[in-house]
Design a protein around this motif. Structure first.
Motif, mmCIF file in Angstrom:
data_model
loop_
_atom_site.group_PDB
_atom_site.id
_atom_site.type_symbol
_atom_site.label_atom_id
_atom_site.label_comp_id
_atom_site.label_asym_id
_atom_site.label_seq_id
_atom_site.Cartn_x
_atom_site.Cartn_y
_atom_site.Cartn_z
ATOM 1 N N GLY A 39 -3.319 -17.350 -20.868
ATOM 2 C CA GLY A 39 -4.233 -17.249 -19.148
ATOM 3 C C GLY A 39 -3.364 -16.580 -18.042
ATOM 4 O O GLY A 39 -3.523 -15.682 -18.392
ATOM 5 N N CYS A 40 -3.482 -17.486 -16.890
ATOM 6 C CA CYS A 40 -3.931 -16.345 -15.883
ATOM 7 C C CYS A 40 -3.033 -17.242 -14.477
ATOM 8 O O CYS A 40 -3.208 -18.219 -14.933
ATOM 9 N N VAL A 41 -2.256 -16.354 -14.440
ATOM 10 C CA VAL A 41 -0.618 -16.787 -12.997
ATOM 11 C C VAL A 41 -1.543 -15.528 -11.727
ATOM 12 O O VAL A 41 -1.983 -14.694 -12.359
ATOM 13 N N HIS A 42 -0.506 -16.290 -10.936
ATOM 14 C CA HIS A 42 -0.797 -14.904 -9.127
ATOM 15 C C HIS A 42 0.432 -13.997 -9.623
ATOM 16 O O HIS A 42 0.583 -13.733 -8.622
ATOM 17 N N SER A 43 1.662 -14.788 -9.930
ATOM 18 C CA SER A 43 2.931 -13.558 -9.989
ATOM 19 C C SER A 43 3.797 -13.530 -11.178
ATOM 20 O O SER A 43 3.184 -14.591 -11.551
ATOM 21 N N GLN A 44 4.740 -12.196 -11.722
ATOM 22 C CA GLN A 44 5.207 -12.305 -12.571
ATOM 23 C C GLN A 44 5.984 -14.266 -12.077
ATOM 24 O O GLN A 44 6.824 -14.354 -13.225
ATOM 25 N N GLN A 45 6.960 -14.128 -10.775
ATOM 26 C CA GLN A 45 7.834 -14.259 -10.599
ATOM 27 C C GLN A 45 6.913 -16.197 -11.740
ATOM 28 O O GLN A 45 7.365 -16.766 -12.035
ATOM 29 N N GLN A 46 5.844 -16.625 -10.897
ATOM 30 C CA GLN A 46 5.294 -17.458 -11.804
ATOM 31 C C GLN A 46 5.376 -17.455 -13.234
ATOM 32 O O GLN A 46 5.702 -18.697 -13.710
ATOM 33 N N SER A 47 5.008 -17.000 -13.817
ATOM 34 C CA SER A 47 4.847 -16.712 -14.918
ATOM 35 C C SER A 47 6.393 -17.200 -15.979
ATOM 36 O O SER A 47 6.423 -17.736 -16.669
#
Length: 164
Positions: free
Chosen positions: A132-140
C-alpha cells in the motif's frame, strides 16, 4: 472450382497447416490471458486502512490454476520444513497465517499513528507482506517495527510506497 495458391499441393498443405497452427496459438493465448485468478491457498489478505485515495489496491495472493499447481509442491516443502526444523510448534507454517494477519491488522490500528495511510497485509508461512501507501519513509519503518514485534511473525516484507 478449387482455389489455387501459387504453390504446389505439398506447399499448399504446409501453408494451411501453418495457418491452423497460428490460429490455435492465438486462441490458446487468449484463453490463458483470460484465465481467472483466485486465492487458491486461502492466504489471508486484509485491508488495514484506506486514507490515501490515489493508492491502488494491490492484487493480493491471486494465482491462475497453472500457477497454483506449480506452487503446490513448493508450499508443502516450505510449510513443513518449519516444523521439521523445530521452528514451529504447528505442523505447517501456513497454519499460523489465518490467526497472525488479523493480529497484524489489530496492532497497526491500535498504534493509532497510521490512520492517514492505505495499508493491506498479506500472510504466507508466518511471513507478513505490507503493501500500500504511506506518507513518509519513517511511517513505513514504524509500521514494519510494529509488525515485527508480533508473536509468531517470522519475517516482514515491507512493500509500502511513500507518496506525498
Amino acid at each position: 472450382m478449387r482455389c489455387h495458391f501459387p504453390f504446389d499441393d505439398k506447399m499448399n498443405k504446409r501453408f494451411v497447416a501453418l495457418l491452423i497452427w497460428f490460429g490455435l496459438l492465438q486462441i490458446t493465448a487468449r484463453v490463458m490471458a483470460q484465465e481467472k485468478k483466485e486465492n487458491y491457498f486461502h492466504d489471508p489478505f486484509l485491508q488495514v486502512s484506506n486514507a490515501i485515495v490515489s493508492c491502488p489496491q494491490p492484487e493480493g495472493p491471486q494465482l491462475t490454476r497453472a500457477e497454483m499447481r506449480a506452487e503446490a509442491h513448493w508450499r508443502v516443502e516450505r510449510g513443513t520444513s518449519c516444523f521439521q526444523d523445530g521452528r514451529c510448534r504447528l505442523p505447517n507454517a501456513y497454519l499460523y497465517d489465518q490467526e497472525i494477519i488479523p493480529r497484524v491488522r489489530k496492532a497497526i490500528l491500535a498504534a493509532g499513528r497510521f490512520d492517514d495511510s492505505s495499508i493491506w497485509v498479506e500472510g504466507q508461512r508466518r511471513w507478513v507482506w505490507l503493501k500500500g501507501c504511506v506518507h513518509s519513509q519513517q511511517q513505513s519503518t514504524e509500521i514494519e517495527s510494529v509488525v515485527r514485534r508480533i508473536d509468531d511473525v517470522e519475517a516482514v516484507i515491507n512493500q509500502l510506497k511513500v507518496v506525498k
